[in-house]
Scaffold this active site. Structure first.
Site, mmCIF file in Angstrom:
data_model
loop_
_atom_site.group_PDB
_atom_site.id
_atom_site.type_symbol
_atom_site.label_atom_id
_atom_site.label_comp_id
_atom_site.label_asym_id
_atom_site.label_seq_id
_atom_site.Cartn_x
_atom_site.Cartn_y
_atom_site.Cartn_z
ATOM 1 N N HIS A 19 0.816 -1.215 0.000
ATOM 2 C CA HIS A 19 0.000 0.000 0.000
ATOM 3 C C HIS A 19 0.855 1.273 0.000
ATOM 4 C CE1 HIS A 19 -4.166 0.600 -0.326
ATOM 5 N NE2 HIS A 19 -4.524 0.753 0.934
ATOM 6 N N ASN A 73 -6.954 6.136 3.464
ATOM 7 C CA ASN A 73 -8.332 6.450 3.073
ATOM 8 C C ASN A 73 -8.768 7.879 3.391
ATOM 9 O OD1 ASN A 73 -8.475 6.129 5.826
ATOM 10 N ND2 ASN A 73 -10.241 4.750 5.802
#
Length: 203
Positions: A19, A73
């Site tokens: 990520h 996020n």
């Protein structure tokens, strides 16, 4: 001025995870020989943006490299603050992220794509209210012969996979894709022109 944002998660526990491919990209790009240091040569913690920030210069134009500290996020909050602070539009924004839908060894460079998908990219789109910015998506999906997880990938939870660390061969392949992507985009940056869409496939 250009804003170049690499997406990832802050903290030592997330270093070298899939990520964090965006973080790895901006680290490499900001250290290429074409860029001249302006001030410190290290990323600094800018609390007003909640981000790690590094300034560079290329052909008399300022480039600000950003690694949000908001976690993936919520990346859009940092991006929106930076664009508002410098009073620039998303035309001068480049965002780099991982993409689980693309195989490791590939990259996609696109402008004004409506595709969100990846949580950080989607949050940026949500915060800006549009998708008119350049993005570089780095594939992280496992591939046969390189990724030990390729055979049982369909049994791994997505959250566990993206937060897992790259194996050595995977990181080597990612580095090659990053280098190829940088080689492609730097001429556009040096001429201050829009980066044309492009695909890279090394595997």
């Amino acid at each position: 001025m250009k804003i170049i944002v690499g997406l990832g998660n802050p903290g030592a526990e997330y270093e070298n995870t899939r990520h964090n491919a965006g973080y790895l990209f901006v680290d490499s790009l900001s250290n290429t020989s074409e860029f001249v240091a302006q001030g410190s040569s290290d990323f600094s913690n800018d609390k007003k943006f909640n981000a790690l920030v590094l300034e560079r210069v290329l052909n008399d134009e300022k480039f600000i490299f950003i690694k949000p500290l908001t976690y993936m996020n919520l990346s859009g909050h940092t991006v929106a603050k930076i664009l508002n602070f410098y009073k620039i539009t998303a035309d001068d924004l480049i965002v780099i992220s991982d993409d689980i839908d693309l195989p490791l060894g590939s990259a996609r460079i696109r402008n004004e794509s409506s595709r969100g998908g990846q949580s950080g990219l989607q949050n940026i789109i949500d915060q800006l209210g549009h998708h008119n910015f350049t993005r570089v998506r780095l594939g992280i999906r496992p591939v046969e012969g390189v990724s030990p997880s390729a055979e049982h990938f369909d049994k791994i939870a997505t959250s566990d996979f993206v937060l897992g660390k790259f194996e050595n061969d995977e990181r080597d392949l990612l580095n090659k894709v990053i280098d190829a992507s940088i080689e492609y985009i730097v001429p556009f940056l040096s001429q201050n022109i829009t980066i044309l869409p492009h695909s890279i496939n090394l595997k």
